[in-house]
Design a protein around this motif. Structure first.
Motif, mmCIF file in Angstrom:
data_model
loop_
_atom_site.group_PDB
_atom_site.id
_atom_site.type_symbol
_atom_site.label_atom_id
_atom_site.label_comp_id
_atom_site.label_asym_id
_atom_site.label_seq_id
_atom_site.Cartn_x
_atom_site.Cartn_y
_atom_site.Cartn_z
ATOM 1 N N GLU A 180 -4.930 -3.840 -2.531
ATOM 2 C CA GLU A 180 -4.176 -2.676 -2.048
ATOM 3 C C GLU A 180 -5.045 -1.431 -2.059
ATOM 4 O O GLU A 180 -5.017 -0.642 -1.115
ATOM 5 N N SER A 181 -5.813 -1.254 -3.110
ATOM 6 C CA SER A 181 -6.669 -0.079 -3.244
ATOM 7 C C SER A 181 -7.760 -0.074 -2.182
ATOM 8 O O SER A 181 -8.013 0.951 -1.537
ATOM 9 N N ARG B 66 2.913 5.326 6.898
ATOM 10 C CA ARG B 66 2.442 4.074 6.310
ATOM 11 C C ARG B 66 2.019 3.134 7.435
ATOM 12 O O ARG B 66 2.603 3.173 8.515
ATOM 13 N N THR C 15 -3.113 -8.214 -4.487
ATOM 14 C CA THR C 15 -3.412 -7.607 -5.783
ATOM 15 C C THR C 15 -3.573 -6.098 -5.658
ATOM 16 O O THR C 15 -3.760 -5.563 -4.564
ATOM 17 N N LYS C 16 -3.532 -5.438 -6.787
ATOM 18 C CA LYS C 16 -3.739 -3.988 -6.807
ATOM 19 C C LYS C 16 -5.119 -3.644 -6.272
ATOM 20 O O LYS C 16 -5.285 -2.651 -5.573
ATOM 21 N N ALA C 17 -6.122 -4.479 -6.573
ATOM 22 C CA ALA C 17 -7.478 -4.227 -6.073
ATOM 23 C C ALA C 17 -7.509 -4.291 -4.549
ATOM 24 O O ALA C 17 -8.115 -3.434 -3.898
ATOM 25 N N VAL D 141 0.855 -1.180 0.000
ATOM 26 C CA VAL D 141 0.000 0.000 0.000
ATOM 27 C C VAL D 141 0.889 1.228 0.000
ATOM 28 O O VAL D 141 1.801 1.350 0.797
ATOM 29 N N ARG D 142 0.587 2.126 -0.888
ATOM 30 C CA ARG D 142 1.416 3.323 -1.012
ATOM 31 C C ARG D 142 0.839 4.505 -0.256
ATOM 32 O O ARG D 142 1.441 5.541 -0.164
ATOM 33 N N GLU E 36 3.679 -10.204 -2.530
ATOM 34 C CA GLU E 36 3.400 -9.938 -3.934
ATOM 35 C C GLU E 36 2.038 -10.487 -4.323
ATOM 36 O O GLU E 36 1.489 -10.104 -5.339
ATOM 37 N N THR E 37 1.482 -11.390 -3.514
ATOM 38 C CA THR E 37 0.172 -11.957 -3.829
ATOM 39 C C THR E 37 -0.951 -10.962 -3.569
ATOM 40 O O THR E 37 -2.074 -11.195 -3.971
#
Length: 112
Positions: A40-41, A12, A36-38, A2-3, A33-34
């Motif tokens: 994380e969002s 953070r 996902t971007k979804a 998460v950024r 790494e597993t």
């Protein structure tokens, strides 16, 4: 990872920092790494919520893992409550003070 940053602290989230412990397990044993971007969002959005909203969201997410509700559970609890009330009213069961319960837990369960 998460950024985003935590809205209250501006930092953070600790559990997502590199090399730290995580609610999801030890990062050395789990491949982050597993995520996902979804995910994380969604997580970043969730972390921007106030504490009450995050708690409600967490409760709903945990409840969703329980599976379907037992349709007979409500009836079973109603019967159990009635049984306990009837036993108290009949004098066949006695109430126990909280102090006594704490002492028994400390002795029997915690070994103190």
């Amino acid at each position: 990872m998460v950024r985003g940053v935590h809205p209250a602290s501006g930092q953070r989230p600790r559990f997502l920092s590199a090399g730290s412990s995580s609610l999801l397990g030890d990062p050395r044993k789990r491949n982050m790494e597993t995520m996902t971007k979804a995910i994380e969002s969604v997580l970043a959005d969730a972390l921007r919520l106030d504490a009450k909203a995050r708690a409600e969201l967490a409760a709903e997410l945990l409840a969703s893992l329980d599976g379907p509700a037992d349709p007979d559970a409500g009836i079973a609890w109603d019967r159990e409550i009635k049984r306990r009330v009837d036993a108290l009213e009949a004098g066949t069961e006695k109430l126990e003070s909280w102090e006594s319960v704490k002492h028994r837990i400390a002795r029997d369960i915690l070994g103190q």
